[in-house]
Design a protein around this motif. Structure first.
Motif, PDB file in Angstrom:
ATOM      1  N   ARG A 123      -5.792   2.875   0.232  1.00  0.00           N
ATOM      2  CA  ARG A 123      -5.113   2.406   1.621  1.00  0.00           C
ATOM      3  C   ARG A 123      -5.663   1.746   2.681  1.00  0.00           C
ATOM      4  NH1 ARG A 123      -2.244   7.664   3.585  1.00  0.00           N
ATOM      5  NH2 ARG A 123      -0.898   5.904   4.614  1.00  0.00           N
ATOM      6  N   SER A 124      -7.047   1.663   2.474  1.00  0.00           N
ATOM      7  CA  SER A 124      -7.886   1.246   3.692  1.00  0.00           C
ATOM      8  C   SER A 124      -8.176  -0.465   3.176  1.00  0.00           C
ATOM      9  CB  SER A 124      -9.117   1.840   3.952  1.00  0.00           C
ATOM     10  OG  SER A 124      -9.718   1.895   2.827  1.00  0.00           O
TER      11      SER A 124
ATOM     12  N   TYR B 263     -13.397   4.804   1.418  1.00  0.00           N
ATOM     13  CA  TYR B 263     -12.617   4.273   2.780  1.00  0.00           C
ATOM     14  C   TYR B 263     -13.724   3.380   3.511  1.00  0.00           C
ATOM     15  CZ  TYR B 263     -11.025   4.883   7.664  1.00  0.00           C
ATOM     16  OH  TYR B 263     -10.921   4.736   8.968  1.00  0.00           O
TER      17      TYR B 263
ATOM     18  N   LEU C 294     -11.587  11.314   8.027  1.00  0.00           N
ATOM     19  CA  LEU C 294     -11.733   9.918   8.313  1.00  0.00           C
ATOM     20  C   LEU C 294     -12.232   9.531   9.566  1.00  0.00           C
ATOM     21  CD1 LEU C 294      -8.815   8.513   6.309  1.00  0.00           C
ATOM     22  CD2 LEU C 294     -10.885   9.026   5.279  1.00  0.00           C
TER      23      LEU C 294
ATOM     24  N   ASP D  50      -7.830   7.371  -0.064  1.00  0.00           N
ATOM     25  CA  ASP D  50      -8.113   6.471   1.227  1.00  0.00           C
ATOM     26  C   ASP D  50      -8.767   5.119   1.101  1.00  0.00           C
ATOM     27  OD1 ASP D  50      -7.669   8.931   2.659  1.00  0.00           O
ATOM     28  OD2 ASP D  50      -9.452   9.803   2.094  1.00  0.00           O
ATOM     29  N   ALA D  51      -9.287   4.935  -0.357  1.00  0.00           N
ATOM     30  CA  ALA D  51     -10.054   3.613  -0.371  1.00  0.00           C
ATOM     31  C   ALA D  51      -8.819   2.534  -0.558  1.00  0.00           C
ATOM     32  CB  ALA D  51     -10.912   3.770  -1.589  1.00  0.00           C
TER      33      ALA D  51
ATOM     34  N   THR E 222       0.745  -1.141   0.017  1.00  0.00           N
ATOM     35  CA  THR E 222       0.048   0.104   0.055  1.00  0.00           C
ATOM     36  C   THR E 222       0.909   1.266   0.000  1.00  0.00           C
ATOM     37  OG1 THR E 222      -1.752  -1.035   1.221  1.00  0.00           O
ATOM     38  CG2 THR E 222      -1.766   1.348   1.078  1.00  0.00           C
TER      39      THR E 222
ATOM     40  N   GLY F  64     -15.949  10.028   1.828  1.00  0.00           N
ATOM     41  CA  GLY F  64     -15.374   8.742   2.475  1.00  0.00           C
ATOM     42  C   GLY F  64     -16.049   7.660   2.154  1.00  0.00           C
TER      43      GLY F  64
ATOM     44  N   GLU G  15      -3.518  10.041   8.840  1.00  0.00           N
ATOM     45  CA  GLU G  15      -4.705  10.080   8.092  1.00  0.00           C
ATOM     46  C   GLU G  15      -5.282  11.440   7.852  1.00  0.00           C
ATOM     47  OE1 GLU G  15      -7.231   7.334  10.295  1.00  0.00           O
ATOM     48  OE2 GLU G  15      -6.357   5.697   8.967  1.00  0.00           O
TER      49      GLU G  15
ATOM     50  N   ARG H 295     -12.645  -0.891   3.967  1.00  0.00           N
ATOM     51  CA  ARG H 295     -12.072  -1.482   5.086  1.00  0.00           C
ATOM     52  C   ARG H 295     -12.487  -3.033   5.361  1.00  0.00           C
ATOM     53  NH1 ARG H 295     -13.376   2.653  10.198  1.00  0.00           N
ATOM     54  NH2 ARG H 295     -11.959   1.002  10.987  1.00  0.00           N
TER      55      ARG H 295
END
Length: 364
Positions: A258-259, A352, A206, A255-256, A150, A349, A202, A356
């Protein structure tokens, strides 16, 4: 001789307009180019031009997209891939800098070679979309720099600095061709790999993102989609994460990604309310970047995310979001497993939240 179908005739007309427009823009530049002269060059009527393109801006972007797609499709991977992040940044810079105009080039042809947008983006939504696209380009470059992990926030920022350096050099060369040594610029890009930057903090929003909604909804995704990075067909029915982002929200892809889990297939679907202009702008920037990446990195080191353009909004419609008040601000995301949508999120978000890993997956 067999008569051409309506679709074949329209494609032939469109191709003739593109050739004529490329000649017109190369000779006169974007500002001084005239639709009437383009029609004359193509031996068509003014109406025939407008039946294929909504205006001069859309036509100019189409010319640039056509050139970028040709360059991307002709790009071949390197015989000796870069062995470090620094080498990769230097190699990317050298490839990108090949577009700088020479002193003897005409302004119009130089601007085409640079994929110049000077004087083209006249609206605030278009400028906002460009800002998001630059951030998205930095993410794609960072994914290639760190292909098996990532990407860290620091690597994304270094990639962004490299792109800023290159676009700054282009802005100078556009008005003063021959200024700036490409070899010095490439060495400067290479040294960005050693620049100390803060990592992995972050974004402040978030913690306030609403959690994704759990569901078990059958998923029947649209077909006929293609990954712009690899050129291969995309099956959105495969297990993974699908993030639908308007052109004004593309930075949310970081964000998507990395999560998401390391084995997750993440597909970013790009939508816009203005396919003729904002959509072409997004396609231009992404396709142009991918063309450079293909010349620097082997296929197994290209960004692991898939990028799909959905001008018709078919993916959002399949997710029961057929329209939005402002499509360029769309954020919809789902996780797909065994043919079912298992998590669904919308709004800021969303990628993200949907990407997750569920708690039971994190425990095992």
């Amino acid at each position: 001789m067999a008569r051409l179908t309506r679709a074949q005739q329209q494609e032939r007309t469109r191709a003739a307009v593109l050739v004529a427009a490329r000649q017109e823009f190369a000779e006169f530049g974007y500002v001084e180019a005239k639709i009437d002269r383009i029609a004359e060059r193509a031996e068509l009527t003014r109406g025939a031009v407008y039946s294929n393109f909504t205006g001069k801006r859309a036509l100019y972007l189409a010319v640039l997209v056509d050139a970028a797609e040709r360059a991307r499709d002709a790009a071949e991977g390197p015989a000796n891939p870069p062995a470090s992040v620094g080498q990769a940044l230097g190699a990317f810079a050298r490839v990108w800098l090949e577009r700088l105009p020479f002193l003897g080039d005409s302004p119009g042809s130089g601007h085409l070679q640079l994929r110049s947008l000077s004087g083209v983006l006249g609206t605030e939504p278009a400028r906002a979309a460009l800002a998001e696209l630059v951030r998205f380009e930095a993410l794609l470059l960072a994914l290639a720099l760190e292909p098996r992990s990532t990407p860290s926030a620091g690597t994304v920022r270094r990639a962004g600095l490299a792109l800023t350096l290159l676009h700054g050099a282009a802005a100078v060369a556009e008005n003063a061709p021959g200024v700036g040594d490409p070899f010095d610029l490439a060495r400067a890009a290479e040294h960005l790999a050693d620049l100390a930057l803060g990592d992995d903090r972050e974004p402040p929003h978030l913690p306030y993102v609403d959690p994704a909604r759990s569901t078990e909804t059958p998923w029947a995704p649209p077909g006929g989609l293609r990954d712009e990075i690899t050129g291969r067909p995309v099956d959105l029915g495969e297990d993974g994460v699908v993030v639908v982002l308007g052109a004004g929200r593309l930075s949310a892809a970081e964000d998507a990604l990395r999560s998401a889990g390391p084995e997750d297939a993440v597909t970013v679907v790009v939508v816009t309310g203005d396919p003729a202009e904002t959509g072409r702008l997004a396609r231009l920037r992404i396709v142009d970047l991918v063309g450079c990446l293909r010349r620097v990195f082997p296929a197994d080191r290209l960004p692991r995310a898939r990028v799909v353009f959905d001008d018709g909004g078919t993916v959002a419609a399949a997710l029961d979001h057929p329209s939005a008040e402002d499509p360029d601000l769309t954020e919809i995301a789902v996780r797909v497993r065994d043919g079912l949508v298992t998590t669904h999120a919308t709004g800021r978000g969303a990628g993200y939240a949907a990407a997750r890993q569920p708690e039971h997956d994190q425990r095992h």
